[in-house]
Design a protein around this motif. Structure first.
Motif, PDB file in Angstrom:
ATOM      1  N   ALA A 171      -3.433 -19.938  -4.016  1.00 33.45           N
ATOM      2  CA  ALA A 171      -3.662 -18.721  -4.800  1.00 33.45           C
ATOM      3  C   ALA A 171      -2.694 -17.647  -4.318  1.00 33.45           C
ATOM      4  CB  ALA A 171      -5.103 -18.240  -4.651  1.00 33.45           C
ATOM      5  N   MET A 172      -2.588 -16.599  -5.105  1.00 33.35           N
ATOM      6  CA  MET A 172      -1.909 -15.380  -4.691  1.00 33.35           C
ATOM      7  C   MET A 172      -2.965 -14.320  -4.416  1.00 33.35           C
ATOM      8  SD  MET A 172       1.339 -15.708  -4.450  1.00 33.35           S
ATOM      9  CE  MET A 172       2.648 -16.837  -4.939  1.00 33.35           C
ATOM     10  N   MET A 173      -2.802 -13.596  -3.327  1.00 30.23           N
ATOM     11  CA  MET A 173      -3.744 -12.536  -2.976  1.00 30.23           C
ATOM     12  C   MET A 173      -2.990 -11.219  -2.862  1.00 30.23           C
ATOM     13  SD  MET A 173      -6.463 -12.278   0.194  1.00 30.23           S
ATOM     14  CE  MET A 173      -5.244 -11.992   1.488  1.00 30.23           C
ATOM     15  N   GLN A 174      -3.531 -10.174  -3.501  1.00 26.42           N
ATOM     16  CA  GLN A 174      -2.869  -8.869  -3.478  1.00 26.42           C
ATOM     17  C   GLN A 174      -3.920  -7.770  -3.438  1.00 26.42           C
ATOM     18  OE1 GLN A 174       0.164  -8.460  -6.459  1.00 26.42           O
ATOM     19  NE2 GLN A 174       0.802  -6.419  -5.787  1.00 26.42           N
ATOM     20  N   SER A 175      -3.538  -6.645  -2.856  1.00 27.22           N
ATOM     21  CA  SER A 175      -4.471  -5.527  -2.715  1.00 27.22           C
ATOM     22  C   SER A 175      -3.801  -4.228  -3.127  1.00 27.22           C
ATOM     23  CB  SER A 175      -4.943  -5.418  -1.256  1.00 27.22           C
ATOM     24  OG  SER A 175      -3.843  -5.107  -0.408  1.00 27.22           O
ATOM     25  N   TRP A 176      -4.654  -3.239  -3.483  1.00 24.93           N
ATOM     26  CA  TRP A 176      -4.182  -1.916  -3.862  1.00 24.93           C
ATOM     27  C   TRP A 176      -5.145  -0.879  -3.303  1.00 24.93           C
ATOM     28  CZ3 TRP A 176      -4.561  -6.128  -6.989  1.00 24.93           C
ATOM     29  CH2 TRP A 176      -3.388  -6.606  -7.609  1.00 24.93           C
ATOM     30  N   LEU A 177      -4.594   0.141  -2.676  1.00 25.11           N
ATOM     31  CA  LEU A 177      -5.383   1.257  -2.172  1.00 25.11           C
ATOM     32  C   LEU A 177      -4.860   2.530  -2.815  1.00 25.11           C
ATOM     33  CD1 LEU A 177      -5.517   0.419   1.658  1.00 25.11           C
ATOM     34  CD2 LEU A 177      -7.319   0.025  -0.036  1.00 25.11           C
ATOM     35  N   THR A 178      -5.733   3.232  -3.527  1.00 25.72           N
ATOM     36  CA  THR A 178      -5.356   4.509  -4.122  1.00 25.72           C
ATOM     37  C   THR A 178      -5.686   5.621  -3.130  1.00 25.72           C
ATOM     38  OG1 THR A 178      -5.838   3.670  -6.334  1.00 25.72           O
ATOM     39  CG2 THR A 178      -5.656   6.056  -6.091  1.00 25.72           C
ATOM     40  N   GLY A 179      -4.659   6.297  -2.658  1.00 28.55           N
ATOM     41  CA  GLY A 179      -4.842   7.311  -1.643  1.00 28.55           C
ATOM     42  C   GLY A 179      -5.378   8.617  -2.185  1.00 28.55           C
ATOM     43  N   GLU A 180      -5.708   9.507  -1.283  1.00 30.54           N
ATOM     44  CA  GLU A 180      -6.168  10.831  -1.691  1.00 30.54           C
ATOM     45  C   GLU A 180      -5.063  11.605  -2.399  1.00 30.54           C
ATOM     46  OE1 GLU A 180      -9.354  12.503   1.278  1.00 30.54           O
ATOM     47  OE2 GLU A 180      -7.780  11.511   2.461  1.00 30.54           O
ATOM     48  N   ASP A 181      -3.829  11.178  -2.213  1.00 28.52           N
ATOM     49  CA  ASP A 181      -2.691  11.774  -2.914  1.00 28.52           C
ATOM     50  C   ASP A 181      -2.429  11.100  -4.256  1.00 28.52           C
ATOM     51  OD1 ASP A 181      -1.762   9.327  -2.059  1.00 28.52           O
ATOM     52  OD2 ASP A 181      -0.124  10.126  -0.844  1.00 28.52           O
TER      53      ASP A 181
END
Length: 573
Positions: free
Chosen positions: A548-558
């Motif tokens: 599989a492919m694994m990816q993540s995203w974090l939306t910052g306070e900015d």
């Protein structure tokens, strides 16, 4: 009388071979490989400034392959030394971006010697994968003391390391050491050898020095500063002199423990010089007349030292051999010298030099060797490419140099020898075509294996298209590089998994600084709001086995979106 004469004649004719057979019954094997030290960064090669008395002494005691070649950068060379195969064939053509992970189908030199009953130890720089199943302990080594990533202070390395009193991994657990990094690698290798000297052993001692950052005690750098060298070169040379001091102690211990006689000792480096030509008017540097340095497909980028000493096998005496040779030859040569059987594995690209080393009159077949320096997500044909023979160097498809007449590679002869150009281009075409199946394949990080559960993935191994989007080092993570990329993974076992997304290594104890988190693995996608003061964003998923492919995203306070630079994956009981 006839019987006596016959015995004498047999001894004269077969003596060297008999010594080989007797010694090769159980010779120890040690490879010492330094990082970013070029051919010209040794006094014995003509450098009048650098001090390397112990390398010089080993040079005087060894057979020296003077036309020995590696890849122009770190990880590719190491994969070829380990496998006996061209680096791209092993899945490696970069030092980051998920393309420095060696395919686990490769049969390593460590696995080969372990199968023959040897104890196997690895110390220092691995740079072929930090996660199961690509770690050194997964690839044939019984005991490992190593740093992660391609260098100390890189992203996967333990944060806070600075070459002095660092924390390294020992057999799967972090351990804090006292002393300079090079001193630690040699010291740990000696401890291992001492504990196993009654058994045959294979030791791979790979220093991270003199790779940057150029950090070393002033007592090593100051003598070069006093001679007017730039600070960078003074530190670089000082790091090499420190390696040399350690090599001297190392060789003395082999003598003290009566191991030197029946130990195959190799000294080599992984590419051309990184800082040995960053000089000034006082001292520009020394590159033995070659063009290019680390990263270059001119000879200065890939022709490196190779000393091999084995007194019991007759490999002594300070003899040069200009036979064309390469890193892919190390594994088959050691197999033959040691007299062991290689287990079944992928076909080798290298050839055994054993007979030639033992008998310099032994002819070798003409060879056409190939390398390319890609450093991109997907290789591009002819990019930074080289086809070479004992006489010719075909650079970047259409530049031809006669290395025997023009070792500085200053005169392009392509127009005068079109037939040579065409022949060597044909060799590269075949090489390129043979690699096609590899380009769209991935070396996958294992999730949920009993061998490493939990496991931490780092953005050094994101499969991104462009270098500028790769947070491969600690500085890029600290500045908060914007972007995200996937990891190629393989779920080893079905079950419930806890996956934690982190902005920092967990032991740093800093907040995630994100208000929203998203994770995708295979066909599953989950997301949630996050408390920016929390350490992690944690998800639980049921995963089934397979790639599989694994990816993540974090939306910052900015409101900027970054991938989680660290992701911890744990299969739950």
């Amino acid at each position: 009388m006839f019987f006596y004469v016959l015995i004498v004649m047999i001894g004269v004719v077969c003596g060297p071979l008999m010594r080989q057979v007797q010694a090769a019954d159980r010779p120890n094997v040690i490879i010492v490989i330094t990082d970013d030290q070029g051919y010209g960064d040794i006094a014995a090669h003509g450098n009048p400034i650098i001090k390397t008395p112990n390398m010089d002494r080993l040079h005087a005691q060894s057979v020296r392959l003077t036309d020995f070649h590696v890849d122009p950068t770190c990880a590719p060379t190491r994969s070829s030394v380990m496998s006996g195969r061209f680096s791209t064939r092993t899945g490696i053509w970069h030092t980051i971006m998920g393309r420095s992970l060696m395919n686990t189908k490769e049969l390593t030199v460590a696995e080969t010697f372990k199968a023959a009953g040897y104890r196997t130890g690895m110390f220092g720089k691995w740079h072929l994968g930090d996660n199961y199943p690509m770690r050194p302990q997964d690839q044939g080594f019984d005991h490992v003391v190593w740093h992660h990533g391609g260098g100390v202070t890189q992203g996967p390395d333990y944060w806070g390391n600075d070459y002095f009193d660092d924390t390294y991994e020992v057999d799967g657990k972090y351990h804090k050491f006292e002393g300079y990094c090079t001193d630690v690698w040699f010291g740990e290798a000696l401890s291992y050898i001492k504990a196993n000297r009654d058994k045959p052993f294979f030791v791979y001692l790979a220093t991270n020095a003199p790779h940057g950052p150029y950090l070393v005690a002033d007592k090593y750098a100051d003598p070069y500063r006093k001679q007017g060298l730039t600070d960078t070169m003074a530190r670089f040379y000082g790091m090499i002199t420190n390696v040399d001091d350690n090599l001297g102690v190392f060789m003395q211990r082999l003598d003290d423990w009566q191991l030197a006689e029946n130990t195959i000792l190799i000294f080599m480096t992984d590419n051309g010089t990184a800082a040995g030509m960053r000089g000034n008017k006082t001292w520009r540097g020394f590159n033995a007349g070659m063009k290019g340095n680390k990263g270059s497909v001119f000879d200065g980028g890939h022709r490196v030292p190779f000393f091999i000493r084995w007194p019991a096998g007759g490999l002594i005496g300070g003899r040069d051999d200009n036979v064309l040779a390469a890193h892919i030859d190390v594994l088959p040569t050691l197999v033959d010298l040691a007299g062991i059987k290689k287990p079944d594995g992928p076909p080798l690209d290298g050839v055994s030099l054993a007979k030639r080393l033992l008998d310099p009159s032994m002819p070798m077949p003409d060879r056409q060797l190939v390398l390319h320096q890609q450093r991109v997500h997907t290789p591009i044909k002819w990019r930074n490419s080289l086809v070479f023979t004992e006489r010719w160097r075909l650079v970047n498809k259409d530049q031809l140099y006669d290395i025997e007449a023009d070792p500085g590679q200053n005169k392009d002869l392509a127009g005068q020898y079109p037939e040579v150009v065409k022949k060597l281009q044909g060799r590269f075409d075949k090489f390129w075509d043979s690699l096609q199946p590899v380009y769209n394949d991935y070396s996958r990080i294992g999730l949920g294996s009993d061998a490493q559960n939990p496991t931490t993935l780092m953005s050094h191994d994101w499969l991104v298209e462009d270098y500028k989007y790769s947070p491969w080092n600690q500085a890029r993570v600290a500045e908060g590089l914007v972007g995200s990329g996937p990891w190629a993974v393989n779920v080893e076992r079905e079950g419930e998994y806890e996956i934690a997304l982190d902005r920092w290594p967990l032991y740093i104890d800093k907040p995630i600084g994100a208000k929203h988190a998203k994770l995708a693995i295979g066909d599953k996608t989950v997301d949630a709001d996050v408390d920016p003061s929390a350490a992690s964003a944690i998800f639980r998923l049921h995963l089934t086995p397979g790639p599989a492919m694994m990816q993540s995203w974090l939306t910052g306070e900015d409101d900027k979106v970054r991938g989680a630079y660290f992701v911890r994956v744990r299969r739950l009981p």
